[in-house]
Design a protein around this motif. Structure first.
Motif, PDB file in Angstrom:
ATOM      1  N   UNK A  62      -7.279   3.102  65.166  1.00 56.17           N
ATOM      2  CA  UNK A  62      -5.894   2.660  65.338  1.00 56.17           C
ATOM      3  C   UNK A  62      -5.797   1.308  66.018  1.00 56.17           C
ATOM      4  N   UNK A  63      -6.787   0.957  66.873  1.00 58.47           N
ATOM      5  CA  UNK A  63      -6.712  -0.290  67.631  1.00 58.47           C
ATOM      6  C   UNK A  63      -8.101  -0.653  68.152  1.00 58.47           C
ATOM      7  N   UNK A  64      -8.198  -1.801  68.828  1.00 54.74           N
ATOM      8  CA  UNK A  64      -9.502  -2.282  69.288  1.00 54.74           C
ATOM      9  C   UNK A  64     -10.087  -1.364  70.358  1.00 54.74           C
ATOM     10  N   UNK A  67     -11.898   1.340  68.582  1.00 58.66           N
ATOM     11  CA  UNK A  67     -13.152   0.833  68.030  1.00 58.66           C
ATOM     12  C   UNK A  67     -14.213   0.782  69.120  1.00 58.66           C
ATOM     13  N   UNK A  68     -13.824   0.266  70.299  1.00 55.59           N
ATOM     14  CA  UNK A  68     -14.778   0.145  71.404  1.00 55.59           C
ATOM     15  C   UNK A  68     -15.217   1.504  71.944  1.00 55.59           C
ATOM     16  N   UNK A  69     -14.455   2.543  71.692  1.00 55.70           N
ATOM     17  CA  UNK A  69     -14.822   3.868  72.174  1.00 55.70           C
ATOM     18  C   UNK A  69     -15.970   4.481  71.375  1.00 55.70           C
ATOM     19  N   UNK A  70     -16.217   3.964  70.166  1.00 53.19           N
ATOM     20  CA  UNK A  70     -17.291   4.525  69.344  1.00 53.19           C
ATOM     21  C   UNK A  70     -18.352   3.495  68.962  1.00 53.19           C
ATOM     22  N   UNK A  71     -18.071   2.200  69.155  1.00 48.94           N
ATOM     23  CA  UNK A  71     -18.992   1.155  68.711  1.00 48.94           C
ATOM     24  C   UNK A  71     -19.222   0.120  69.804  1.00 48.94           C
ATOM     25  N   UNK A  85      -8.198  -8.357  62.234  1.00 47.27           N
ATOM     26  CA  UNK A  85      -7.723  -6.972  62.185  1.00 47.27           C
ATOM     27  C   UNK A  85      -6.356  -6.858  62.860  1.00 47.27           C
ATOM     28  N   UNK A  86      -5.472  -6.012  62.348  1.00 47.70           N
ATOM     29  CA  UNK A  86      -5.681  -5.246  61.125  1.00 47.70           C
ATOM     30  C   UNK A  86      -5.627  -6.155  59.904  1.00 47.70           C
ATOM     31  N   UNK A  87      -6.467  -5.864  58.941  1.00 49.30           N
ATOM     32  CA  UNK A  87      -6.571  -6.670  57.738  1.00 49.30           C
ATOM     33  C   UNK A  87      -7.703  -6.168  56.870  1.00 49.30           C
ATOM     34  N   UNK A  88      -7.925  -6.820  55.729  1.00 51.20           N
ATOM     35  CA  UNK A  88      -8.910  -6.349  54.750  1.00 51.20           C
ATOM     36  C   UNK A  88     -10.343  -6.724  55.123  1.00 51.20           C
ATOM     37  N   UNK A 115     -19.506   1.617  60.060  1.00 54.69           N
ATOM     38  CA  UNK A 115     -18.606   0.610  59.500  1.00 54.69           C
ATOM     39  C   UNK A 115     -17.192   0.953  59.925  1.00 54.69           C
ATOM     40  N   UNK A 116     -16.501   0.001  60.553  1.00 55.60           N
ATOM     41  CA  UNK A 116     -15.176   0.284  61.094  1.00 55.60           C
ATOM     42  C   UNK A 116     -14.115  -0.648  60.525  1.00 55.60           C
ATOM     43  N   UNK A 117     -12.923  -0.091  60.373  1.00 53.00           N
ATOM     44  CA  UNK A 117     -11.731  -0.858  60.031  1.00 53.00           C
ATOM     45  C   UNK A 117     -10.645  -0.505  61.021  1.00 53.00           C
ATOM     46  N   UNK A 118      -9.559  -1.250  60.992  1.00 54.82           N
ATOM     47  CA  UNK A 118      -8.402  -0.946  61.817  1.00 54.82           C
ATOM     48  C   UNK A 118      -7.223  -0.621  60.908  1.00 54.82           C
ATOM     49  N   UNK A 119      -6.463   0.391  61.287  1.00 54.71           N
ATOM     50  CA  UNK A 119      -5.308   0.810  60.491  1.00 54.71           C
ATOM     51  C   UNK A 119      -4.396  -0.366  60.205  1.00 54.71           C
ATOM     52  N   UNK A 120      -4.031  -0.512  58.948  1.00 51.13           N
ATOM     53  CA  UNK A 120      -3.298  -1.698  58.507  1.00 51.13           C
ATOM     54  C   UNK A 120      -1.833  -1.421  58.215  1.00 51.13           C
ATOM     55  N   UNK A 121      -1.349  -0.242  58.556  1.00 48.06           N
ATOM     56  CA  UNK A 121       0.059   0.080  58.344  1.00 48.06           C
ATOM     57  C   UNK A 121       0.547   0.940  59.499  1.00 48.06           C
TER      58      UNK A 121
END
Length: 205
Positions: A62-64, A67-71, A85-88, A115-121
């Protein structure tokens, strides 16, 4: 197969809490998601995708902070996160040691990377925050086949889904994948965000 709208957040979260898998629109392509801390949910994704169980699924946060909590996020990764981020874009990062207790990929520990992404919507962000943890997020298709471009295609190719969320995608192509696990970054797949854009952003590191 039942179709939901982006307003049906509670119903979607309940499906995920009960180890279900559901198709959702992202900014790039239609995806299929499931919660990361369930062997049953992981195995359901494997079955729907018909892909090897020792191959990791990307994770959407959902947010940075999530991301930092797992990576492990170093300076170059953080700069890319804050710029794109958020983005493609998908970043390949090293897992935090305690992430192995949180991310259940069927008991397989074949890699220290994710591999991580951030929610984009707002919809995806709300789902993840309500669920209280990130999601496995993979493209809506069978492994090795073209990504589905409509809900009808998804229903035909992935009949074991527990539902689909209506919506549109913005780019229609898969995200750029950047490997940040080494000293120098590597572009594993170029998508909407170009190699030159990424290099330009990292010039001052």
């Amino acid at each position: 197969m039942k179709r939901y709208t982006i307003n049906d957040i509670e119903e979607v979260v309940n499906i995920l809490k009960n180890d279900g898998a559901i198709s959702v629109p992202t900014d790039t392509v239609y995806g299929i998601c499931a919660r990361i801390n369930s062997t049953k949910a992981f195995n359901k994704l494997v079955n729907i995708k018909k892909r090897p169980s020792n191959k990791n699924f990307p994770i959407m946060c959902s947010d940075i902070e999530q991301i930092k909590s797992i990576a492990i996020v170093d300076d170059k990764a953080e700069k890319l996160i804050r710029r794109f981020m958020p983005g493609p874009i998908t970043l390949v990062l090293k897992k935090r040691n305690d992430a192995f207790l949180e991310i259940n990929n069927g008991g397989n520990r074949e890699t220290d990377e994710l591999a991580v992404r951030m929610a984009t919507s707002p919809f995806l962000s709300a789902v993840i925050k309500s669920l209280g943890r990130p999601l496995f997020m993979t493209s809506a298709n069978k492994s090795g086949q073209d990504v589905c471009k409509s809900l009808d295609e998804i229903e035909a190719m992935c009949p074991d889904l527990d539902g689909m969320v209506e919506g549109t995608v913005s780019f229609g192509e898969s995200s750029t994948i950047v490997d940040c696990t080494g000293k120098d970054i590597k572009i594993q797949r170029e998508g909407p965000i170009s190699y030159n854009q990424i290099i330009e952003e990292l010039k001052n590191i």
